[in-house]
Design a protein around this motif. Sequence first.
Motif, PDB file in Angstrom:
ATOM      1  N   LEU A   1      44.500  41.464  57.001  1.00  0.00           N
ATOM      2  CA  LEU A   1      44.909  41.295  55.604  1.00  0.00           C
ATOM      3  C   LEU A   1      43.915  40.475  54.770  1.00  0.00           C
ATOM      4  CD1 LEU A   1      47.157  42.258  53.808  1.00  0.00           C
ATOM      5  CD2 LEU A   1      48.428  40.186  54.340  1.00  0.00           C
ATOM      6  N   GLY A   2      43.396  39.377  55.337  1.00  0.00           N
ATOM      7  CA  GLY A   2      42.434  38.558  54.584  1.00  0.00           C
ATOM      8  C   GLY A   2      41.196  39.351  54.231  1.00  0.00           C
ATOM      9  N   PHE A   3      40.690  40.097  55.192  1.00  0.00           N
ATOM     10  CA  PHE A   3      39.529  40.962  54.983  1.00  0.00           C
ATOM     11  C   PHE A   3      39.835  42.013  53.928  1.00  0.00           C
ATOM     12  CE2 PHE A   3      37.547  45.046  56.089  1.00  0.00           C
ATOM     13  CZ  PHE A   3      36.212  44.721  56.048  1.00  0.00           C
ATOM     14  N   TRP A   4      41.027  42.614  54.029  1.00  0.00           N
ATOM     15  CA  TRP A   4      41.395  43.680  53.094  1.00  0.00           C
ATOM     16  C   TRP A   4      41.446  43.159  51.654  1.00  0.00           C
ATOM     17  CZ3 TRP A   4      45.664  44.630  49.859  1.00  0.00           C
ATOM     18  CH2 TRP A   4      45.710  45.924  49.325  1.00  0.00           C
ATOM     19  N   PHE A   5      42.008  41.962  51.476  1.00  0.00           N
ATOM     20  CA  PHE A   5      42.055  41.408  50.118  1.00  0.00           C
ATOM     21  C   PHE A   5      40.651  41.237  49.545  1.00  0.00           C
ATOM     22  CE2 PHE A   5      46.592  40.208  50.352  1.00  0.00           C
ATOM     23  CZ  PHE A   5      46.944  40.564  49.061  1.00  0.00           C
ATOM     24  N   GLY A   6      39.747  40.761  50.370  1.00  0.00           N
ATOM     25  CA  GLY A   6      38.385  40.534  49.884  1.00  0.00           C
ATOM     26  C   GLY A   6      37.636  41.819  49.587  1.00  0.00           C
ATOM     27  N   HIS A   7      37.863  42.851  50.401  1.00  0.00           N
ATOM     28  CA  HIS A   7      37.062  44.067  50.259  1.00  0.00           C
ATOM     29  C   HIS A   7      37.773  45.175  49.496  1.00  0.00           C
ATOM     30  CE1 HIS A   7      33.587  43.507  53.315  1.00  0.00           C
ATOM     31  NE2 HIS A   7      33.921  42.371  52.770  1.00  0.00           N
ATOM     32  N   GLN A   8      39.078  45.079  49.311  1.00  0.00           N
ATOM     33  CA  GLN A   8      39.816  46.143  48.631  1.00  0.00           C
ATOM     34  C   GLN A   8      40.885  45.601  47.679  1.00  0.00           C
ATOM     35  OE1 GLN A   8      39.823  49.940  49.543  1.00  0.00           O
ATOM     36  NE2 GLN A   8      37.772  49.143  49.760  1.00  0.00           N
ATOM     37  N   GLY A   9      41.847  44.890  48.240  1.00  0.00           N
ATOM     38  CA  GLY A   9      43.073  44.554  47.529  1.00  0.00           C
ATOM     39  C   GLY A   9      42.857  43.844  46.210  1.00  0.00           C
ATOM     40  N   SER A  10      41.991  42.829  46.218  1.00  0.00           N
ATOM     41  CA  SER A  10      41.815  42.061  44.987  1.00  0.00           C
ATOM     42  C   SER A  10      41.301  42.966  43.873  1.00  0.00           C
ATOM     43  CB  SER A  10      40.875  40.881  45.212  1.00  0.00           C
ATOM     44  OG  SER A  10      39.659  41.329  45.721  1.00  0.00           O
ATOM     45  N   ILE A  11      40.419  43.923  44.220  1.00  0.00           N
ATOM     46  CA  ILE A  11      39.868  44.804  43.188  1.00  0.00           C
ATOM     47  C   ILE A  11      40.963  45.680  42.576  1.00  0.00           C
ATOM     48  CG2 ILE A  11      38.131  46.571  42.692  1.00  0.00           C
ATOM     49  CD1 ILE A  11      36.526  45.499  45.062  1.00  0.00           C
ATOM     50  N   TYR A  12      41.846  46.223  43.435  1.00  0.00           N
ATOM     51  CA  TYR A  12      42.954  47.018  42.896  1.00  0.00           C
ATOM     52  C   TYR A  12      43.802  46.171  41.937  1.00  0.00           C
ATOM     53  CZ  TYR A  12      41.931  50.179  46.809  1.00  0.00           C
ATOM     54  OH  TYR A  12      41.317  51.006  47.697  1.00  0.00           O
ATOM     55  N   VAL A  13      44.090  44.932  42.365  1.00  0.00           N
ATOM     56  CA  VAL A  13      44.929  44.070  41.520  1.00  0.00           C
ATOM     57  C   VAL A  13      44.228  43.791  40.187  1.00  0.00           C
ATOM     58  CG1 VAL A  13      46.079  41.832  41.335  1.00  0.00           C
ATOM     59  CG2 VAL A  13      46.082  43.051  43.519  1.00  0.00           C
ATOM     60  N   PHE A  14      42.916  43.578  40.221  1.00  0.00           N
ATOM     61  CA  PHE A  14      42.181  43.328  38.968  1.00  0.00           C
ATOM     62  C   PHE A  14      42.387  44.482  37.979  1.00  0.00           C
ATOM     63  CE2 PHE A  14      38.694  40.914  41.529  1.00  0.00           C
ATOM     64  CZ  PHE A  14      39.500  39.800  41.590  1.00  0.00           C
ATOM     65  N   VAL A  15      42.251  45.703  38.494  1.00  0.00           N
ATOM     66  CA  VAL A  15      42.403  46.869  37.608  1.00  0.00           C
ATOM     67  C   VAL A  15      43.812  46.882  37.004  1.00  0.00           C
ATOM     68  CG1 VAL A  15      42.403  49.392  37.474  1.00  0.00           C
ATOM     69  CG2 VAL A  15      40.723  48.234  38.904  1.00  0.00           C
ATOM     70  N   VAL A  16      44.810  46.669  37.861  1.00  0.00           N
ATOM     71  CA  VAL A  16      46.187  46.681  37.382  1.00  0.00           C
ATOM     72  C   VAL A  16      46.402  45.578  36.337  1.00  0.00           C
ATOM     73  CG1 VAL A  16      48.594  46.331  38.061  1.00  0.00           C
ATOM     74  CG2 VAL A  16      47.080  47.728  39.484  1.00  0.00           C
ATOM     75  N   LEU A  17      45.853  44.397  36.584  1.00  0.00           N
ATOM     76  CA  LEU A  17      46.034  43.274  35.653  1.00  0.00           C
ATOM     77  C   LEU A  17      45.555  43.631  34.252  1.00  0.00           C
ATOM     78  CD1 LEU A  17      44.966  40.138  37.740  1.00  0.00           C
ATOM     79  CD2 LEU A  17      47.257  40.755  36.972  1.00  0.00           C
TER      80      LEU A  17
END
Lengths: 110, 596
Positions: A73-89
Motif C-alpha cells: 500500500l505505501g508503495f502504491w500510494f507513492g507510485h499510483q494512488g496519490s496521483i489519482y487523488v490529485f486528479v480527483v481533488l
Amino acid sequence: MTDEPAGPEDGNFGTKETIKTEAIDNKAHLQAYWRRNLKYLSILLSIWFVVSYLCAIIFADALNEVTFGGFKLGFWFGHQGSIYVFVVLIWVYVHLMNKLDKEFGLDEGE
Amino acid sequence: MDVMTWTYIFVGLTFSLYIGIAIWAKAASTKEFYVAGTGVSPLANGLATAADWMSAASFIGMAGIISFVGRDGSVYLMGWTGGYVLLALLLAPYLRKFGQFTVPDFIGTRYYSNVARVVAVICAIFVSFTYVAGQMRGVGVVFSRFLEVPIEMGVVIGMAIVFFYAVLGGMKGITYTQVAQYCVLIFAFMVPAFFISSMMTGNPIPQLGFGGTLVDNPDMYLLDKLDQLSTDLGFNEYTNGTKSTIDVFCITAALMLGTAGLPHVIIRFFTVPKVRDARKSAGYALLFIAILYTTAPAIAVFARTNLLQEVPNVSYEKQPEWVKTWENTGLIAWVDKNDDGVVQYGPGKAFAGKPTFKANESGEDERGTHGQREVTNAPTENSNELYIDRDIMVLANPEIAGLPNWVVALVAAGGLAAALSTAAGLLLVISVSVSHDLMKKTINPNISEKQELMYARVAAAFAVIIAGLFGIYPPGFVAQVVAFAFGLAAASFFPAIILGIFSKRVNKEGALAGMIVGILVTASYIIYFKFINKGADNAEHWFMGISPAGFGTLGMLLNVVVTVAVSKFTAPPPEDVQQLVEDIRIPKGAGEAHDH
C-alpha cells in the motif's frame, strides 16, 4: 464531465441592480464568498497532504505491511494512488467553485 | 520495413503536421502572441499544458530513473503532479483574473515595484534557459540514435522546427502544436506499455498490470518477483525506499512548489477566456499528465524485471540482441572484472563516470576477447561489471520486449514531440519576458504594439539560437542546474504569488526581502554542494539531512517568514493594490481585467 459552457444568456444571478442596491452588504457578501473558498481549500489541501506526505512518505513503511493484489500500500500510494487523488481533488474543486460562484452570483456568465 | 524507415515516416509526418499548424495559427497581435488572444478552450489548454509540462525528461528519463531507484522514485511522480493541485487551487484562477500576460507582470503590479518585476524577469529567464538546454539536447539525442544523424544536425533540425512555429505563431502557434504533440507523445508512450503489460501480466492496462501476477507463473505477483530478483542480486527491495524520510519529504515538496511556480506552466493559464476555464484547464492538464505519470512506474517495473531476468549471470555471447545494439551506441558497457566471460550485475558503479571506449587509429572500436567494446575507464572495486544508462529504459523497452519495428520508431517520434513542445513553451517565456516585461514595462513604455510584437519575435529567434547552442555544446553543469530550476522557482515565485493573493498586508518591502533571501540561501546551498565542495555532497554534511534537490522547500519557508516579518514592520500596500487583491479573488469580470 460537464465541459460545455452551455449556460443560457440570462443566467446572471447578481444583476447590476441588486448589487447596487445592496452596496453595503456587498463587502460582507464577498467576504462570505472568500471564507467559503478558504474552507474548501483547507479541506482539499488536507487530503492532498494526507495522501502524498503521510500515506506515501511518512507512513509508507507501515502501510507497506498492507497489500492488495500485488501492491504494497505505501508503495502504491507513492507510485499510483496519490496521483489519482490529485486528479480527483482538482475536479472536485472545479465543481465546488462553479457551484459557489453561482450561489453568490459571481459567475461570469457567457 | 526497418526501424529507420518507420522513424523517417513518423518523424516526417508529425513534423509536417506541426508546421501546418504553425502556418494556420500565425499571430497578428501581441495578445495573440503572448496569450493566444485568451481564446483557448479549457480542453485544448489542458492538452497543451500537459505537452508543455512533459519534457524529454518525463518521456525518456523518468521511467528509467524510477526503474533504478524503486519506491524513492515517488518523489518525481508525486512532485511533478502534486504541484498541479497547488496550481489549480492557489494560483491559476487568481492569476487568470488578474489577467495580464506574465508572472513578472503580476509580481510587478502586486508589489508596485519595477525592482520586483526585474527580479522576477531574471528568475524567469534563468529557469527557462536551464530547462530549455536539456530539451534541445534531447532532440539531438533522439535524432542521433534513431536516424543516425549527428547530434548537432539533430539539434539544428529541431531548432528550425521550433523557430518556425514559435517565432511565427507565438503562443497561438505553440498552443495548437502542443495539442498535436500531446496526442503524439501519449500514443507513443502508451502503445508499448499496453503491449508489454499484456505480454508480462496478461492485463493490457499497465497501471493494473504491474500489480498483477505473471503470465508464466500465475502464483507469483510481478512486484514480488522483482523484489526477489533485486535482493538476490544484492539490490534493495524495489518496493522499499532507501532515502531518509525527511529528504524524500523535502524533495517532493520542492518539486511540487517548484512546479506550481514555473513560469512556462503558469503562463498557459492566461490563455483561457474565463476564471472557471483556468480551473478546468488545470483539471484537464493533470488528467492528461496523470495518464503518462501513472504508466511510467509500470514501465519502470516491466523494464527492470526484464533487465534483471535476462542480463545478469549470462555470458556475454548469450546476451539478448538489444544489449549489443545499445552497447554500440555507448549507453551500455561491460567490463569483465573477473575474466569469466559472464556479465555480473549488482549494486554500485562498474567504473567511474560515463564510459569512454577504446578505439584504434582508424577509429574502429577495440573489442575484447568476447567481442565486447573495451572501455578506458578504471574499474571500481565492487563486483558490478555492467554500466547501463538510465535513459535507455524507455527507448529500449520496445526492443527489450521484442515489439514490432513501428512501435520502436513511434517512441522516437514521441520523444521528439515531448522535447519540442516543452522547448517551445520555455522559449515563449523568454521572449515575452524580454519584449513585454523588460522592453514595454520597464525600459520603454512608449513602444507601439507593432514594435513590441517585433521585439517578441526577435527575442524568440535569439532564444532559439542560444538554446540550440546549448544543445550542441552542452554546458557540463546542465544536470546540476536542474535542481536550481525547481529550487529557485519554489523559493522565489511561489511564496511571492501565493502571499500576494492570500494576504492583503504583504507589501513591496516584504516580498522583495523574501524573494532575495529565498533565492540567495537556496542558490548558495546548491552551489556549495554542487560546485564548490562536491566531496561533501552527502547526508552527513547536509543541513538536517536535506539534499540540495530538496532545499528549495526550506528556501520557500524562509521566504515566507521573511516576507511576513518585514511586511509587519513596514507600511501596508497602497489602497489601490489592496483593491486589486480584493478584485482578483472574485471570478466575475475576467473579461475586462486584462485590458491595459
